[in-house]
Motif scaffolding. Structure first.
Motif, mmCIF file in Angstrom:
data_model
loop_
_atom_site.group_PDB
_atom_site.id
_atom_site.type_symbol
_atom_site.label_atom_id
_atom_site.label_comp_id
_atom_site.label_asym_id
_atom_site.label_seq_id
_atom_site.Cartn_x
_atom_site.Cartn_y
_atom_site.Cartn_z
ATOM 1 N N UNK A 95 -31.730 40.585 38.119
ATOM 2 C CA UNK A 95 -30.359 40.981 37.779
ATOM 3 C C UNK A 95 -29.998 42.334 38.378
ATOM 4 N N UNK A 96 -30.941 43.266 38.374
ATOM 5 C CA UNK A 96 -30.664 44.579 38.954
ATOM 6 C C UNK A 96 -30.412 44.464 40.458
ATOM 7 N N UNK A 97 -31.214 43.657 41.134
ATOM 8 C CA UNK A 97 -31.007 43.458 42.573
ATOM 9 C C UNK A 97 -29.667 42.821 42.874
ATOM 10 N N UNK A 98 -29.310 41.810 42.103
ATOM 11 C CA UNK A 98 -28.025 41.143 42.310
ATOM 12 C C UNK A 98 -26.870 42.081 41.972
ATOM 13 N N UNK A 99 -27.035 42.881 40.917
ATOM 14 C CA UNK A 99 -25.992 43.841 40.557
ATOM 15 C C UNK A 99 -25.767 44.882 41.644
ATOM 16 N N UNK A 100 -26.843 45.379 42.217
ATOM 17 C CA UNK A 100 -26.711 46.368 43.295
ATOM 18 C C UNK A 100 -26.082 45.734 44.527
ATOM 19 N N UNK A 101 -26.495 44.515 44.856
ATOM 20 C CA UNK A 101 -25.897 43.825 46.010
ATOM 21 C C UNK A 101 -24.405 43.579 45.772
ATOM 22 N N UNK A 102 -24.034 43.184 44.553
ATOM 23 C CA UNK A 102 -22.617 42.969 44.238
ATOM 24 C C UNK A 102 -21.838 44.275 44.330
ATOM 25 N N UNK A 103 -22.443 45.378 43.886
ATOM 26 C CA UNK A 103 -21.777 46.673 43.994
ATOM 27 C C UNK A 103 -21.589 47.106 45.438
ATOM 28 N N UNK A 104 -22.595 46.824 46.266
ATOM 29 C CA UNK A 104 -22.491 47.184 47.679
ATOM 30 C C UNK A 104 -21.424 46.348 48.370
ATOM 31 N N UNK A 105 -21.396 45.036 48.084
ATOM 32 C CA UNK A 105 -20.377 44.190 48.709
ATOM 33 C C UNK A 105 -18.977 44.506 48.185
ATOM 34 N N UNK A 106 -18.868 44.835 46.910
ATOM 35 C CA UNK A 106 -17.553 45.091 46.329
ATOM 36 C C UNK A 106 -16.978 46.446 46.673
ATOM 37 N N UNK A 107 -17.824 47.457 46.763
ATOM 38 C CA UNK A 107 -17.331 48.816 46.942
ATOM 39 C C UNK A 107 -17.742 49.392 48.288
ATOM 40 N N UNK A 108 -18.927 49.056 48.722
ATOM 41 C CA UNK A 108 -19.437 49.589 49.981
ATOM 42 C C UNK A 108 -20.815 50.184 49.784
#
Length: 87
Positions: free
Chosen positions: A44-57
């Motif tokens: 979940x932490x990995x997916x959350x960080x990836x989602x944050x990177x894709x969503x915000x940069x």
């Protein structure tokens, strides 16, 4: 220096969509007997960080928002589970 980096972190509007999706994913991982509990958190932490990177940069703000989304989704699901399973 670290103070100025951390002061620039703001919670982004994209978390409104990421948190429920991560709650559903966390529920699905909890139903999977082959996935141990310690591994669910890291997934979940990995997916959350990836989602944050894709969503915000790919910034400190994007990574921090991914970590925040993970924490919110885990806390919300625990709140729901413990409320429904009261003794």
């Amino acid at each position: 220096m670290l103070d100025s980096i951390l002061a620039d972190i703001t919670i982004h509007k994209a978390l409104v969509l990421v948190v429920p999706a991560m709650m559903i994913l966390e529920y699905a991982l909890n139903q999977t007997p082959q996935c141990p509990g310690w591994l669910r958190i890291w997934i979940l932490l990995g997916i959350g960080i990836i989602a944050g990177i894709f969503g915000i940069g790919f910034t400190v703000n994007g990574i921090a928002n991914g970590i925040i989304a993970t924490g919110i989704s885990m806390a919300a699901l625990q709140l729901i589970k413990q409320t429904l399973n009261r003794y």
